[in-house]
Design a protein around this motif. Structure first.
Motif, mmCIF file in Angstrom:
data_model
loop_
_atom_site.group_PDB
_atom_site.id
_atom_site.type_symbol
_atom_site.label_atom_id
_atom_site.label_comp_id
_atom_site.label_asym_id
_atom_site.label_seq_id
_atom_site.Cartn_x
_atom_site.Cartn_y
_atom_site.Cartn_z
ATOM 1 N N LEU A 194 0.966 -1.258 -0.139
ATOM 2 C CA LEU A 194 0.004 0.027 0.149
ATOM 3 C C LEU A 194 1.165 1.567 0.015
ATOM 4 O O LEU A 194 0.539 2.567 -0.931
ATOM 5 N N LEU A 195 1.896 1.247 0.884
ATOM 6 C CA LEU A 195 2.863 2.034 1.107
ATOM 7 C C LEU A 195 3.705 2.328 -0.535
ATOM 8 O O LEU A 195 4.175 3.735 -0.996
ATOM 9 N N ILE A 230 1.402 3.929 -2.324
ATOM 10 C CA ILE A 230 0.728 5.831 -2.849
ATOM 11 C C ILE A 230 2.171 6.306 -2.604
ATOM 12 O O ILE A 230 2.270 7.278 -3.289
ATOM 13 N N SER A 231 3.174 6.141 -2.577
ATOM 14 C CA SER A 231 4.798 6.814 -2.405
ATOM 15 C C SER A 231 5.173 7.097 -4.195
ATOM 16 O O SER A 231 5.265 7.979 -4.262
ATOM 17 N N SER A 241 2.606 6.975 -6.410
ATOM 18 C CA SER A 241 1.721 7.794 -7.306
ATOM 19 C C SER A 241 2.419 9.395 -7.073
ATOM 20 O O SER A 241 2.031 10.808 -7.677
ATOM 21 N N LEU A 242 2.809 9.345 -5.325
ATOM 22 C CA LEU A 242 2.754 11.130 -5.028
ATOM 23 C C LEU A 242 4.092 11.188 -5.714
ATOM 24 O O LEU A 242 4.350 11.885 -6.664
#
Length: 249
Positions: free
Chosen positions: A30-31, A34-35, A37-38
């Motif tokens: 999950l991280l 997210i990472s 994507s950011l």
């Protein structure tokens, strides 16, 4: 509720170990999503690129640390629970020996697999790097800096110690933790190669390697020993994969 895991039943401990491993896998993935994507909103992160692999690996390591830290906080466990200390010359010697043993076990397992006519699967990162071998380069130092420390923190420091206390035997903790360590690698080796006999063979090899790391931890009583051995082992494997991909040998 300090050291409450000492009173946990074996069945609950094994189930809890599996849940911790799955939590680490899920949070890490999950991280990673997210990472990526950011970061990709600021700088490009092409598929199978060194930068993308580095971001994903660091995020996955952060997920493992987060799960381990939350578990220790939930059970009021001190850092001494992990049995980690400044390495002595003896510890460093055992770390080198453990690394050599890991490669010896891999060579022996490979010979047995060849003799039996079996096959194994490749890590998804290694497969994807066939189009861009440079994607493997950041994984070499990150194996030592991230993968070794974070995986050993969760699988040996927390999970194996939990099982050791609950099963009341170091050997039981080593074996079950190695099984959990092996099975949690199914997504990395199975999603791109399928879930056939080759995956089962690969998981068996990972079980042996995990067991050796666990044995090194129990024998030395210092988590830094398997951390060093695991990190160097992975770094050499990724380095060899890169050299092979670019035709160095």
């Amino acid at each position: 509720m300090s050291h409450s895991t000492d009173r946990t039943s074996p069945v609950v401990a094994v189930a809890g170990a599996a849940a911790l491993a799955l939590a680490g896998l899920f949070v890490g993935l999950l991280l990673g999503v997210i990472s990526i994507s950011l970061v990709s909103s600021v700088v490009p992160l092409p598929s199978n690129s060194p930068e993308r692999n580095a971001v994903a690996l660091i995020a996955q390591g952060a997920g493992l640390v987060a799960v381990a830290a939350l578990y220790m906080d939930r059970h009021d466990l001190p850092w001494s629970y992990l049995r980690i200390s400044k390495p002595t010359l003896r510890d460093l010697g055992f770390a080198v020996a453990a690394t050599v043993v890991l490669f010896g076990a891999l060579a022996l397992a490979s010979a047995i697999i060849d003799q039996l006519g079996l096959t194994t699967t490749e890590h998804s990162v290694t497969q994807s790097a066939e189009e861009n071998p440079a994607a493997l380069l950041p994984l070499i130092p990150l194996s030592i800096l991230i993968t070794g420390p974070t995986e050993e923190l969760l699988f040996r420091g927390v999970i194996q110690t939990r099982l050791r206390d609950a099963l009341d035997t170091p050997a039981g903790g080593v074996v079950v933790a190695a099984a959990v360590f092996s099975l949690v690698h199914i997504p990395a080796y199975g999603l791109t190669s399928g879930f056939g006999p080759a995956l089962a063979t690969t998981l068996a090899v990972l079980f042996v390697l995990g067991g050796l790391l666990g044995a090194a931890y129990e024998y030395t009583g210092n988590l830094l020993v398997p951390i060093i051995a695991h990190g160097v082992y992975n770094a050499v494997v990724f380095g060899s994969n890169y050299a092979e991909a670019v035709g160095a040998f």
